[in-house]
Design an enzyme around this catalytic site. Structure first.
Site, mmCIF file in Angstrom:
data_model
loop_
_atom_site.group_PDB
_atom_site.id
_atom_site.type_symbol
_atom_site.label_atom_id
_atom_site.label_comp_id
_atom_site.label_asym_id
_atom_site.label_seq_id
_atom_site.Cartn_x
_atom_site.Cartn_y
_atom_site.Cartn_z
ATOM 1 N N ASP A 103 0.969 -1.203 0.024
ATOM 2 C CA ASP A 103 -0.198 -0.068 -0.235
ATOM 3 C C ASP A 103 1.143 1.272 -0.408
ATOM 4 O O ASP A 103 1.272 1.678 1.055
ATOM 5 C CB ASP A 103 -0.951 0.281 1.177
ATOM 6 C CG ASP A 103 -1.836 1.528 1.014
ATOM 7 O OD1 ASP A 103 -1.946 2.072 0.212
ATOM 8 O OD2 ASP A 103 -2.959 1.203 2.620
ATOM 9 N N GLU A 132 -1.150 10.548 0.464
ATOM 10 C CA GLU A 132 -2.271 10.124 0.537
ATOM 11 C C GLU A 132 -2.229 9.796 2.232
ATOM 12 O O GLU A 132 -4.094 9.656 2.085
ATOM 13 C CB GLU A 132 -1.846 8.737 -0.344
ATOM 14 C CG GLU A 132 -3.382 8.521 -0.900
ATOM 15 C CD GLU A 132 -3.968 7.056 0.086
ATOM 16 O OE1 GLU A 132 -5.422 7.327 0.116
ATOM 17 O OE2 GLU A 132 -3.175 6.297 1.096
ATOM 18 N N GLU A 133 -1.973 8.749 2.783
ATOM 19 C CA GLU A 133 -2.237 8.085 4.338
ATOM 20 C C GLU A 133 -2.317 9.402 5.028
ATOM 21 O O GLU A 133 -2.683 9.299 5.664
ATOM 22 C CB GLU A 133 -1.173 7.767 4.687
ATOM 23 C CG GLU A 133 -0.633 6.445 3.414
ATOM 24 C CD GLU A 133 -1.512 5.128 3.648
ATOM 25 O OE1 GLU A 133 -2.271 5.070 4.379
ATOM 26 O OE2 GLU A 133 -1.404 4.311 2.967
ATOM 27 N N HIS A 144 -2.191 -2.270 6.031
ATOM 28 C CA HIS A 144 -1.517 -1.979 6.929
ATOM 29 C C HIS A 144 -0.714 -2.191 8.372
ATOM 30 O O HIS A 144 -0.836 -2.302 9.276
ATOM 31 C CB HIS A 144 -2.275 -1.089 7.816
ATOM 32 C CG HIS A 144 -2.518 0.488 6.746
ATOM 33 N ND1 HIS A 144 -2.990 1.523 7.138
ATOM 34 C CD2 HIS A 144 -3.096 0.533 5.364
ATOM 35 C CE1 HIS A 144 -3.351 2.083 6.387
ATOM 36 N NE2 HIS A 144 -3.447 1.548 5.637
#
Length: 351
Positions: A177, A207-208, A318
């Site tokens: 990711d 983005e996170e 994650h």
């Protein structure tokens, strides 16, 4: 292991390299290197987004985006005993962090550390029942207090230390990711030649921590159509009912219908479906109940834009053991390349 056609060594380089939100420098260098070899021009903006452009024969433009950043940490304190305390950059489940090895990225070089985990038989019942939080964790770097404070500073970045390996028909490691989708964009860029429309291959930042890079980039690029790529949940593991799997590994690339941040344009996702079927690319639909992607960043900027999204089903998101099926990666690259090759700018995505 199932056969695949992509460049595993490049994927391995992307996933094993560090790059937390706002500090994607090492990844950006790899992305620029790859895009410069396969696009007409490469640009980087003030936030650090990288865009490689292949010029088309019309004024119509398509943006394809995947994010460079991985979840990580920032050092918030070094204790008087020489242990390092962290602040999260992105969404962590603290339960999976104990006894993991990390890299602290200091100005003078990378420092290895371990997130401490006392032996379970030494814990009290109260300690055993306590819910873990990132703020309560500490990193042991194996140095005395004085040396630790000289070596590590507040603001240094921290990432998990993990290798990316083949495991049966899967690839597993950290930062799939979203490096596995970033990789898919880079692979698709190699295949696109003389497109009818201008294609912007965008590697976004932050983005996170809130889709920040894509939101800014959507204004700067102002594309006529945007397609985002990201991983998605694959809960096809023990303990979940079939209706809660979201996607399944080995069942093909995932065409997103919705997530917690966006409802994709029906005409876009139907054309993705039609291209997949005409090209013989295996696919599945994705209905993700929560979570967001860069797709929403493009939908929220510079007026109404048709958006779509392609996802790679991934287990254990994650964590440091994120896992994807090699045939789903191939299918994602195939679908994206075919979609771009057949985009003429004349499809009506207006609802």
């Amino acid at each position: 292991m199932a056969e695949y056609e992509f460049d595993f060594e490049l994927l391995q380089e992307l996933t094993e390299t560090s790059g937390v939100p706002g500090y994607e420098d090492r990844i950006r260098d790899i992305v620029r290197r790859e895009l410069e070899a396969h696009t007409d021009k490469v640009q980087t903006d003030a936030m650090g987004n990288v865009v490689g452009t292949i010029e088309g024969t019309s004024d119509y433009s398509v943006a394809v985006a995947a994010h460079m950043d991985e979840i990580g940490f920032m050092v918030r304190h070094v204790t008087d005993e020489g242990f390092v305390q962290l602040d999260a950059l992105g969404g962590w489940d603290a339960r999976i962090l104990k006894a993991q090895r990390v890299q602290i990225h200091t100005e003078s070089g990378d420092v290895t550390g371990v997130i401490g985990s006392p032996p379970p038989h030494t814990l009290s019942e109260e300690q055993k029942e306590k819910d873990d939080e990132v703020k309560d964790l500490y990193v042991d770097i194996g140095l005395d207090a004085e040396t630790a404070k000289e070596t590590v500073n507040v603001g240094d970045l921290v990432t998990m230390e993990q290798t990316t390996v083949e495991m049966g028909d899967h690839i597993t490691g950290k930062a799939l990711d979203d490096r596995i989708c970033l990789f898919s964009i880079l692979e698709a860029a190699k295949r696109v030649e003389d497109p009818d429309v201008t294609v912007h291959f965008a590697a976004t930042v932050q983005e996170e921590v809130g889709l920040r890079g894509a939101t800014a980039l959507g204004v700067d690029l102002n594309p006529d159509l945007a397609i985002a790529l990201d991983v998605t949940v694959a809960n096809d593991v023990p303990g979940f009912d079939a209706g809660d799997h979201v996607t399944e590994l080995g069942a093909g690339t995932a065409i997103k219908l919705k997530d917690g941040s966006v409802i994709t344009n029906p005409k876009v996702h139907r054309r993705l479906r039609d291209v997949a079927e005409s090209e013989g690319v295996e696919y599945q639909y994705e209905v993700l109940p929560a979570g967001g992607t860069d797709t929403a960043g493009f939908q929220n900027t510079h007026g109404a834009k048709p958006v779509g999204a392609i996802s790679i089903p991934t287990r254990y998101l994650h964590t440091v053991t994120e896992s994807a099926h090699v045939t789903d990666v191939d299918a994602t690259i195939d679908l994206l390349a075919a979609f771009l090759d057949t985009e003429t700018g004349e499809h009506d995505y207006t609802l």
